[in-house]
Design a protein around this motif. Structure first.
Motif, PDB file in Angstrom:
ATOM      1  N   ILE A   1       0.743  -1.221  -0.005  1.00 39.42           N
ATOM      2  CA  ILE A   1      -0.141   0.166  -0.061  1.00 39.42           C
ATOM      3  C   ILE A   1       0.894   1.370  -0.024  1.00 39.42           C
ATOM      4  O   ILE A   1       0.473   2.160  -0.717  1.00 39.42           O
ATOM      5  CB  ILE A   1      -0.840   0.052   1.138  1.00 39.42           C
TER       6      ILE A   1
ATOM      7  N   LEU B   1       2.285   2.175  -3.562  1.00 33.02           N
ATOM      8  CA  LEU B   1       1.423   2.279  -4.691  1.00 33.02           C
ATOM      9  C   LEU B   1       1.575   3.743  -5.283  1.00 33.02           C
ATOM     10  O   LEU B   1       1.715   4.705  -4.468  1.00 33.02           O
ATOM     11  CB  LEU B   1      -0.095   1.996  -4.263  1.00 33.02           C
TER      12      LEU B   1
ATOM     13  N   VAL C   1      -8.453   0.125  -6.224  1.00 31.55           N
ATOM     14  CA  VAL C   1      -8.119  -0.909  -5.488  1.00 31.55           C
ATOM     15  C   VAL C   1      -9.166  -1.607  -5.177  1.00 31.55           C
ATOM     16  O   VAL C   1     -10.331  -1.410  -4.394  1.00 31.55           O
ATOM     17  CB  VAL C   1      -7.261  -0.835  -4.376  1.00 31.55           C
TER      18      VAL C   1
ATOM     19  N   THR D   1     -10.615  -5.410  -2.971  1.00 28.12           N
ATOM     20  CA  THR D   1     -10.199  -6.209  -2.151  1.00 28.12           C
ATOM     21  C   THR D   1     -11.237  -6.753  -1.156  1.00 28.12           C
ATOM     22  O   THR D   1     -12.408  -5.971  -1.394  1.00 28.12           O
ATOM     23  CB  THR D   1      -9.241  -5.451  -1.015  1.00 28.12           C
TER      24      THR D   1
ATOM     25  N   ILE E   1      -6.528  -4.254   4.328  1.00 27.36           N
ATOM     26  CA  ILE E   1      -6.350  -3.823   3.006  1.00 27.36           C
ATOM     27  C   ILE E   1      -6.996  -2.755   3.059  1.00 27.36           C
ATOM     28  O   ILE E   1      -6.513  -1.441   2.602  1.00 27.36           O
ATOM     29  CB  ILE E   1      -6.487  -4.744   1.741  1.00 27.36           C
TER      30      ILE E   1
ATOM     31  N   ARG F   1      -6.088   0.581   4.956  1.00 22.85           N
ATOM     32  CA  ARG F   1      -4.815   1.433   4.592  1.00 22.85           C
ATOM     33  C   ARG F   1      -5.249   2.239   3.216  1.00 22.85           C
ATOM     34  O   ARG F   1      -4.707   3.158   3.042  1.00 22.85           O
ATOM     35  CB  ARG F   1      -3.774   0.351   4.322  1.00 22.85           C
ATOM     36  N   VAL F   2      -6.048   1.722   2.388  1.00 20.68           N
ATOM     37  CA  VAL F   2      -6.323   2.172   1.113  1.00 20.68           C
ATOM     38  C   VAL F   2      -7.173   3.484   1.183  1.00 20.68           C
ATOM     39  O   VAL F   2      -6.977   4.404   0.642  1.00 20.68           O
ATOM     40  CB  VAL F   2      -6.837   1.243   0.109  1.00 20.68           C
TER      41      VAL F   2
ATOM     42  N   ARG G   1      -5.645   7.058   1.367  1.00 20.47           N
ATOM     43  CA  ARG G   1      -4.558   7.428   0.292  1.00 20.47           C
ATOM     44  C   ARG G   1      -5.224   8.335  -0.719  1.00 20.47           C
ATOM     45  O   ARG G   1      -6.498   8.299  -0.941  1.00 20.47           O
ATOM     46  CB  ARG G   1      -4.352   6.132  -0.719  1.00 20.47           C
TER      47      ARG G   1
ATOM     48  N   THR H   1      -6.952   7.510  -4.884  1.00 21.44           N
ATOM     49  CA  THR H   1      -7.396   6.084  -4.958  1.00 21.44           C
ATOM     50  C   THR H   1      -8.780   5.717  -4.570  1.00 21.44           C
ATOM     51  O   THR H   1      -9.195   6.245  -3.464  1.00 21.44           O
ATOM     52  CB  THR H   1      -6.370   5.582  -3.950  1.00 21.44           C
TER      53      THR H   1
ATOM     54  N   LEU I   1     -11.624   2.837  -3.790  1.00 19.56           N
ATOM     55  CA  LEU I   1     -11.588   1.706  -2.794  1.00 19.56           C
ATOM     56  C   LEU I   1     -13.003   1.048  -3.313  1.00 19.56           C
ATOM     57  O   LEU I   1     -13.998   1.558  -3.231  1.00 19.56           O
ATOM     58  CB  LEU I   1     -11.379   1.696  -1.511  1.00 19.56           C
TER      59      LEU I   1
END
Length: 234
Positions: free
Chosen positions: A107, A110, A118, A120, A125, A128-129, A132, A135, A137
């Motif tokens: 992560i 990236l 992303v 998931t 995961i 954390r994403v 960002r 990004t 999700l």
């Protein structure tokens, strides 16, 4: 075909596959899904049924894997493997990141330019994403499994059918030349297999301690991956 013969054939198929969708089991036996459900109910010592999938009896509980207990094991190697995987991601990719304790190390490395997406099914995961920049999700839902911080079930699999995946980064608990790629949790198998079927390209992300190991839940052959990324790939 007699019920005893159906159960025997189903047991043999399940031993080979690790997990089976109800629909696939019905096609294999040339009977209705309701007939398969009745056979499952009559054989609780052989089969478990969870979210449309058939597992070995007790399969949904047959692991001692806990995410929190694995965090510090081979930590440096996992960090290097995660960094090597992140280098393959381009700013506008739509990627799938699998669960576990190695993939989270991707992560922080990236791209932060462009518009990365992303996908998931892992809470660690997603957490954390979510913070960002630039990004998007997509978190696949379903039944939450606290031990692995993952979701499973038909809801997430249906979502995957509507998504495009340019690159997938798949974790594993064991990689063996003869017995293939395995993990500890049977409920992860349908998601991993669905992602492998949809992704334009898939990579395995593991530290080298997983090589020549075998875990209970089989999900793929090593040759289904474009490459195996370990700490030696960094």
């Amino acid at each position: 075909m007699k019920k005893s013969e159906r159960i025997q054939r189903l047991d043999e198929r399940l031993r080979a596959a690790g997990v089976l969708h109800l629909r696939d089991a019905a096609e294999h036996l040339a009977v209705s899904e309701m007939t398969v459900r009745r056979d499952l109910a009559a054989s609780p010592d052989l089969f478990s049924y969870l979210g449309g999938y058939i597992l070995p009896a007790g399969g949904e509980r047959a692991t001692t894997y806990r995410l929190d207990a694995e965090l510090d094991a081979h930590a440096e190697a996992k960090a290097l493997a995660g960094r090597a995987a992140a280098r393959l991601v381009e700013p506008d990719d739509t990627i799938f990141i699998d669960c576990g304790t190695t993939t989270p190390h991707m992560i922080e490395h990236l791209p932060v330019t462009g518009r990365l997406t992303v996908i998931t099914y892992a809470m660690n995961i997603a957490a954390r994403v979510a913070s960002r920049p630039n990004t998007s999700l997509i978190l696949l839902g379903g039944l939450f499994h606290a031990s692995s911080q993952t979701f499973s079930g038909e809801e997430g699999l249906r979502s995957l059918e509507r998504l495009g995946i340019s690159k997938a980064f798949i974790s594993a608990g064991g990689v063996h030349a003869q017995h293939g790629v395995t993990c500890s949790n049977f409920h992860e198998v349908p998601v991993k297999q669905a992602v492998l079927a949809r992704a334009a390209i898939a990579y395995m992300v593991v530290d080298s301690s997983k090589m020549d190991k075998i875990k209970p839940a089989y999900f793929a052959r090593a040759e289904q991956f474009a490459g195996i990324l370990t700490e030696l790939s960094d």
